[in-house]
Design an enzyme around this catalytic site. Sequence first.
Site, short mmCIF file in Angstrom:
data_model
loop_
_atom_site.label_atom_id
_atom_site.label_comp_id
_atom_site.label_asym_id
_atom_site.label_seq_id
_atom_site.Cartn_x
_atom_site.Cartn_y
_atom_site.Cartn_z
CE LYS A 1 -3.57 4.97 -1.52
NZ LYS A 1 -4.62 5.53 -2.39
CE1 TYR B 1 -3.93 2.22 0.79
CE2 TYR B 1 -2.45 3.23 2.40
CZ TYR B 1 -3.64 3.26 1.67
OH TYR B 1 -4.50 4.31 1.82
#
Length: 271
Positions: A164, A160
């Site tokens: 990002k 993640y």
Amino acid sequence: MPNADQGKLTGQAAIVTGAGRGIGRAVALRLMREGAAVAIADIAIERARQTVSAIEESGGRAIALSVDTASRSSVDAMVASAAEAFGRIDILVNNAAIARSAPFLDQSAEDWADHIGINLSGVFHCSQAAARVMATAGYGRIISITSIAGMMGPLDFPAYGAAKAGVIGLTRAMALELADHGITANAIAPGPIDTELLREAWSPAAYSARAQHIPVARLGQADEIAYAVLMLAAPEAAYITGVVLPVDGGAAAAGSYMSEKFRRRSVEAPG
Ligand SMILES: NC(=O)c1ccc[n+]([C@@H]2O[C@H](COP(=O)([O-])OP(=O)(O)OC[C@H]3O[C@@H](n4cnc5c(N)ncnc54)[C@H](O)[C@@H]3O)[C@@H](O)[C@H]2O)c1
């Protein structure tokens, strides 16, 4: 609340991915209240239809579109449908994402690929497809929802966090190249926001303790992200491009000093 036809975005059209619930839904409602017609694009079409109903009940205009942002053909079809329905695309909000935790040593390659596919490649696919439409009009606003997990090392969210961080790099690249077409590209980095994604990703104990790790001592609300999106989506934001705006109750500003603030809070309010 302004009337749907009297806002800052009257006559404009927006696409919000992942707008079936959470932050995306709040963003879609906020853009609608400023007068934009909104394409609610989500992999969960029933959720998207619920957001459309909420918008229509408030007197706004919206359509529900099924999309998997990881799939180029699905994204192309979604952008074509929105452009056909509204005749224009002024605003794209890249919001759809997944967040599954795993310690780095246990991170599966499959889960890694899912995060990069949806959270990073999805932003590329949607941005490029929408920017091609925006470029023909010489105007556009691309706002991508990244995370403070893309600005600092997240614990137990390596895929993640990497995806990002990639969104931040892509935002800067797009800002440079799309400036010639009247298109701005910016990112918003939320801190912990009270949504189902967070409740699903964290244990109940982590969830209740987390507020104390934020300078303002509470989780954020989806509407607070929507407000930042509106600011960057407005025509007046033409000179803001390539930035990453944390909307995080001061978390990024505090950095590692937050652990000391947390210690002092624990001493002052034991238990
Ligand atoms: N909630 C937080 O604390 C937080 C913090 C930082 C960043 N963010 C970011 O904000 C955004 C929204 O988060 P949220 O908390 O509202 O999440 P959420 O899980 O509540 O909503 C995400 C939506 O995206 C949709 N979606 C998932 N995969 C998709 C795909 N492949 N194609 C299309 N749609 C898809 C889901 O169906 C869902 O409706 C995400 O980018 C997330 O990473 C959230």
